[in-house]
Write a protein that holds these residues in place. Structure first.
Motif: not given
Length: 687
Positions: A155-165, A191-196, A198-202
């Motif tokens: 929601k804040a426009g951030i994709a973590h990209n390195l999520l693990s336990t 990432i922006s809040r709009s659908n694109s 690149q954003n969807d892939e992240a």
């Protein structure tokens, strides 16, 4: 004693679980000479605790200037995200200072309480049996906390990209829930809040990583319970134990063997199997059933649904065994949807409890759930010490005028069987005071009433003679008056009565007159009359005329007309029947809703038919119910539920079905569950 942290990661440390000065030596900070306490040491990092609320991480990579500059840029990137982009209200590890430390890059951060999710999984697994058994509710709450944090990031426009336990810090709250904090945002993507694309892939990458996290939380944690503890016992006998190649092989063989031994009722629940599989397939476009997660909101809602309905989505062993035999169990007594209609019904019940005279009539086509709706009145009525009297008319009944009398007789018989002497004596006195000696007239129609009467009937020789028409009319009128008096004796301020009459469209005129007299009697204040009828039957006008007459007598009549249940209710029904997350069942439930028109009884029977025909089947390998959407879409079924049920019955062997119907007719208008009828057919085949 100092911790053995030679192979640990940053998140392996028990943040908040170490007191100042434990776990290592004390040094002084370069700048302010504040004491630093070493709590973690590895070949790649050192972590110090400074005071109660601050930590310092030193990154022990090469001190090559180029490498140090790359590290600094990553840290600046993480500080920008935690300080400038993520809202201050977020639970997060915030970087405050980036500075050199003994020739290496380091950063100061706000101390986060809790331990890594990875450590918590292993910690739970090391508990002795039976404590080490899987606590699904606790794990669901941890998963919900993780999903909530990731949803807030997106929601804040951030994709973590390195999520693990290892990169998730989990901490418990006083009410048994959890808070999750993500660390190591060095590879996070803005990432922006709009659908694109690149954003969807992240976001999809995060969803896939989340699937791996949940796989370890739910499935690997289960394996730890049986395997890691054994390895820990070996470690206790040999302090120099190390996991060598031979132990690695044994470990993997054990894991594989235990997975093969898993059955549908002793392993990962079907709900979680479908849930995790859909997450891990987020980057591949979904599976063959069209199930895919593309929004963290759906993931979070499905976890909340599993937590709120743990007893439904995590079935008991008996239900799981039935599922393993490819038997789809749909609970027919569970109520779905109809919130506004249910609210109207409960409001009327509360009005009657206060002594207001009114009645409710529920109408609709066959299979719309009229009976299921009015059955919801039973639980709140019982809580108020009320009585429920059920009557159901039959289209082919020989004496429809006796249906209401039979219902009252069954109710009185139940009271006698329960044997509460206070209730029986009180009711007996009220019947004597209100009905009087003439109650004997009703004992022929209501045999159990004789147990509440002290005086006997004096027979007359004239009783053996056929009554004249005038005598029949007088007798019928007497019955109407006395029955109203009896209902008034049964219903009082301490024990309200609900008279529930089903299939009123098949009632005769005498029964309709009796209902009208009971409802219109001003002396009956605490009896709530609820009737159900089909509004498409040729006899329906008799019911509507009676309702209009009741209104004409100044009695309020509430009409509740039931149409098809909404799509969301069908989603819930199918989700619970298949133990499938609600967000993943939408494609299938949409198809079922369009086929059945949303008729509740139609939906249930359609699902069971698909199961019998193999279009819904249990796959023990994938641990889930599978269905063939293309074949189900091509299935042709009648639009009317009665025609559909008739069509299904004609598929059975003619001799068996005829004999079964003859035997079933002996039980009257109520024959119990469908399973009883199936058992009867099975017995006939064996005979």
């Amino acid at each position: 004693a100092p911790m053995d942290t030679s192979h640990a990661h940053e998140s392996d440390i028990l943040f908040g679980g170490l007191s100042i000065g434990s776990g290592g030596s004390e040094i002084l900070h370069n700048n302010d000479n504040a004491p630093l306490h070493l709590v973690h040491q590895s070949s790649t990092a050192q972590i110090y605790r400074k005071g109660h609320h601050e930590g310092i991480k030193v990154i022990l990579d090469s001190n090559n200037p180029t490498t140090q500059e790359k590290i600094r840029l990553r840290l600046e990137h993480e500080r920008r995200i935690t300080n400038d982009i993520l809202p201050q209200s977020f639970s997060k590890r915030r970087i405050t200072i980036i500075e050199p430390f003994n020739g290496y890059q380091s950063f100061h951060f706000e101390w986060v309480e809790g331990i890594s999710l990875k450590d918590r999984i292993i910690e739970k697994a090391k508990l002795p049996q039976p404590e080490a058994s899987v606590d699904w509710m606790a794990r669901l709450r941890m998963a919900t906390a993780v999903a909530k944090t990731l949803w807030e990031y997106h929601k804040a426009g951030i994709a973590h990209n390195l999520l693990s336990t290892s990169n998730i810090i989990i901490d418990g709250t006083s009410d048994g829930h959890f808070v999750a904090v993500f660390i190591d945002l060095s590879r996070a993507t803005i990432i922006s809040r709009s659908n694109s694309p690149q954003n969807d892939e992240a976001k999809r990458i995060d969803l896939k990583d989340l699937g791996r996290v949940f796989h370890e939380l739910f499935y690997e944690g289960k394996q730890y319970n049986n395997i890691t503890v054994k390895m820990g016992e070996q470690h206790n006998h040999n302090n120099s134990f190390e996991m060598n190649d031979e132990i690695d092989v044994q470990f993997m063989r054990r894991v594989k063997r235990e997975r093969q031994m898993d059955t549908s009722y002793d392993g990962l629940p079907m709900y979680l199997s479908s849930f995790i599989s859909a997450l891990m397939n987020a980057c591949t476009g979904g599976n063959e059933f069209g199930e895919i997660y593309d929004d963290m909101k759906d993931v979070l809602n499905d976890l909340k649904a599993a937590t709120n309905k743990c007893d439904i989505y995590f079935p008991t062993p008996s239900k799981a065994i039935s599922q393993s035999r490819n038997q789809l169990l749909v609970q027919r007594d569970v109520f779905y949807g109809r919130k506004s209609e249910l609210s109207m019904l409960m409001h009327s019940l509360n009005s009657v409890i206060q002594g207001i005279s009114l009645m409710t009539a529920v109408s609709g086509l066959a299979g719309m759930g009229k009976t299921s709706l009015v059955n919801q009145i039973e639980a709140p009525l019982k809580q108020r010490n009320g009585y429920l009297i059920r009557a159901k008319f039959d289209q082919n009944a020989r004496q429809p005028d006796s249906v209401i009398f039979s219902a009252i007789d069954s109710f009185l018989g139940k009271l006698v069987q329960e044997g509460d002497m206070y209730i029986l004596s009180s009711l007996k006195q009220r019947i004597y005071d209100i009905v009087g000696p003439c109650v004997n007239i009703l004992t022929k129609s209501i045999p159990n009433l004789d147990k509440f009467v002290d005086y006997t009937i004096v027979s007359d020789d004239d009783d053996e003679l056929p009554p004249t028409t005038r005598q029949q009319q007088r007798s019928q009128q007497s019955k109407l008056v006395l029955t109203c008096s009896l209902v008034r004796a049964l219903a009082n301020q301490k024990n309200r009565v609900v008279l529930l009459i089903d299939d009123l469209q098949w009632a005769d005129q005498t029964s309709l007159d009796l209902v009208q007299h009971i409802v219109a009697d001003r002396d009956i204040r605490y009896c709530f009359c609820v009737v159900c009828y089909r509004d498409d039957d040729k006899l329906t006008p008799l019911v509507t005329n009676m309702l209009n007459d009741v209104k004409g007598q100044g009695i309020s009549v509430q009409i509740i007309n039931l149409g098809h249940i909404e799509r969301e209710s069908v989603d819930t029904l199918i989700s619970e029947a298949l133990c499938l997350p609600p967000s993943l069942s939408r494609n299938f439930s949409g198809l079922v809703h369009s086929k059945t028109g949303g008729a509740a009884l139609f939906v249930i029977n359609f699902l069971q038919t698909l199961n019998k025909e193999g279009l819904i089947r249990l796959n023990l390998s994938t641990r889930r119910w599978e269905y063939d959407l293309s074949k189900i879409r091509m299935t042709e079924i009648p639009a009317d539920v009665v025609q559909y049920l008739t069509m299904q019955m004609t598929k059975l062997h003619q001799n068996n079905i005829q004999v079964a119907l003859k035997v079933a007719s002996c039980f009257g208008s109520q024959f119990g569950e469908f399973e009883s009828f199936s058992f009867l057919l099975l017995s006939l085949r064996r005979a």
